[in-house]
Design an enzyme around this catalytic site. Sequence first.
Site, PDB file in Angstrom:
ATOM      1  N   GLY A  79       0.819  -1.206   0.000  1.00  0.00           N
ATOM      2  CA  GLY A  79       0.000   0.000   0.000  1.00  0.00           C
ATOM      3  C   GLY A  79       0.849   1.251   0.000  1.00  0.00           C
ATOM      4  O   GLY A  79       0.492   2.255  -0.628  1.00  0.00           O
ATOM      5  N   ASN A 160      -7.323   4.129   9.756  1.00  0.00           N
ATOM      6  CA  ASN A 160      -6.918   2.821  10.247  1.00  0.00           C
ATOM      7  C   ASN A 160      -7.029   2.684  11.761  1.00  0.00           C
ATOM      8  O   ASN A 160      -7.153   1.581  12.280  1.00  0.00           O
ATOM      9  CB  ASN A 160      -5.483   2.514   9.809  1.00  0.00           C
ATOM     10  N   GLN A 188      -7.961   0.440   4.422  1.00  0.00           N
ATOM     11  CA  GLN A 188      -8.796  -0.101   5.496  1.00  0.00           C
ATOM     12  C   GLN A 188     -10.259  -0.264   5.087  1.00  0.00           C
ATOM     13  O   GLN A 188     -10.979  -1.075   5.670  1.00  0.00           O
ATOM     14  CB  GLN A 188      -8.713   0.798   6.730  1.00  0.00           C
ATOM     15  N   GLY A 209      -3.585  -5.854  -0.013  1.00  0.00           N
ATOM     16  CA  GLY A 209      -3.932  -7.260   0.146  1.00  0.00           C
ATOM     17  C   GLY A 209      -4.058  -7.724   1.578  1.00  0.00           C
ATOM     18  O   GLY A 209      -5.031  -8.390   1.943  1.00  0.00           O
ATOM     19  N   HIS A 210      -3.080  -7.393   2.411  1.00  0.00           N
ATOM     20  CA  HIS A 210      -3.087  -7.976   3.757  1.00  0.00           C
ATOM     21  C   HIS A 210      -4.089  -7.321   4.695  1.00  0.00           C
ATOM     22  O   HIS A 210      -4.206  -7.718   5.854  1.00  0.00           O
ATOM     23  CB  HIS A 210      -1.676  -7.970   4.358  1.00  0.00           C
ATOM     24  N   THR A 246       8.911  -8.054 -13.564  1.00  0.00           N
ATOM     25  CA  THR A 246       8.049  -9.195 -13.863  1.00  0.00           C
ATOM     26  C   THR A 246       6.971  -9.330 -12.789  1.00  0.00           C
ATOM     27  O   THR A 246       7.260  -9.306 -11.596  1.00  0.00           O
ATOM     28  CB  THR A 246       8.876 -10.494 -13.931  1.00  0.00           C
ATOM     29  N   CYS A 333       6.188   3.789  21.441  1.00  0.00           N
ATOM     30  CA  CYS A 333       7.288   4.027  22.383  1.00  0.00           C
ATOM     31  C   CYS A 333       8.567   4.322  21.609  1.00  0.00           C
ATOM     32  O   CYS A 333       8.984   3.525  20.767  1.00  0.00           O
ATOM     33  CB  CYS A 333       7.484   2.813  23.276  1.00  0.00           C
TER      34      CYS A 333
END
Length: 409
Positions: A79, A160, A188, A209-210, A246, A333
Site C-alpha cells: 500500500g 486505520n 482499510q 492485500g493484507h 516481472t 514508544c
Amino acid sequence: MSTHPGLDGEPIYLDYNATTPIDPAVVTAMRPYLATGFGNPSSAHRYATAPAAALATARTQVAALIGADPTGIVFTGSGSEADNLAIRGTVLAAPDHRRHVITQATEHPAVLATCQALHRLHGIKVTVLPVDAHGLVDPADLHAAITPRTALVSIMLANNETGTIQPIAELAAIAHTHGAVIHTDAAQAAGKIPIDVDALGVDLVTLVGHKMYAPKGIAALYRRPGLTLEPIIYGGGQEHGLRAGTENVPYAVALGTAANLSRANLDSELSRLTELRDRLHQALNTALPDRIHLHGHADQRLPNTLNISITGVPGTELLAAVPQLAASTGSACHSGITEPSPVLTAMSLDRDRALGAIRLSLGRWTTTADVDQAANLLATAARRRHSDAERERLCAAVESAGEDSDLRG
C-alpha cells in the site's frame, strides 16, 4: 464459520486492521502459480498462457470490488508503494504551474511522508488540513485551501485507527471543480464498506492485500483511465508502464481472489461485524459505566473498528495485563518514552485520553464468544487497575497524615 488454521483460540485476535489472516481459499487459488504455473506472463510460449490469463482475471476481480475499469488496476508490492505512485506520480507528471498538494492530518505515514519528500526534494507546497474531534475533514477547509496551483488532493477513505469515514465524494467534487486530481487511500475500507469509484468521484485508489485476507507484499492502485502518472519503477513497461518488473502472479491471484470473496460477502459481513462491534462496545459500557470513551465518529466509521479509552487506565498497561487478547494501542514508544498517537492528537484528545486508547478491530473469524470474552477480560483488568490505584492513593494519604502528625508532635 470454521476456525482459521492460524487462530488457535488464544489470544483472541482483535487486530484485523493491523493485518488479516490469509483466507484458506486465497491460499488454494495462489498455490498453482507457486508450484506449476511458473511462466513469465510476458513470454510468448505456452508456459506463459496460464499465468497471463490468471493475471488478467485478478485485475478484473480487483476492479469489480470498487466498480472500476480493469485497465485502471496497477499491481504494486504494498500500500505504501501504491500511495507513493499515486502522489509522486501525479505531482511529477503535472504541469509546472501546479506545484501544490493537499492532504490531512490523520493520513497514513506513507501519504504524509511522500508529501514531505515532494516538498523537500522538489519544492512542492504541501497543505495539511485539520480534522475535527471525530477525525473528519471539513469540506469548507478544503475549499479554502485549494487553488489553481493544486495538482493533487489525497484524503484517506477510512482511518486505520478510529475507522472514521471521510466525506470523499464531497471532497472529490471540490477538487475537480479546481482541476485537481483526487487520491484516496482505501486500504482499510476496501472489503468492509461498498466502494464505487464513479460514485465517489475519485481518480486514484489504494487497495492493500493484507488488509483483506490476502498475503502481505501485494497491493494495487486504481488509476482512472487517461490519467497520466510518472512511473515509480522504470524498466520493461509492465503494469501499463508504471511499475516495471516481472509481475508477481501468485500474489496478484491472491489479491484478486480476496477481492472476489470480499465482494461476495460484503453486505453480510458489514451487518455481522457492525453487530459484533456494537455488542463489544455495549458490554464494556455496561461493565464500566461512565468510564468508556469512544474515539472517532459514532456513525461514520468502519463496521469492524472500535477505538476507545478507559478512564484512568493507560492503553499499554491494559493490554499488557490481558495477554489473552491481541489488539493495538494508540501510542508508540520511542527511546523509552511513550507518545500518543498522532491521529488522536490531531483530533485534539488530551494526552491521558490518547495514551489510554486501544483499537479493537474485528474480522472474518471473530465470533460472539470472542467479543464477550474480550469485554470481560478488559473490564476485569480495568477494575483491577482501578483498585490498585485506589489502594496506592489511600496508602499515600495515610503516610502523609502520619508525617503531618509527627511534625505536629
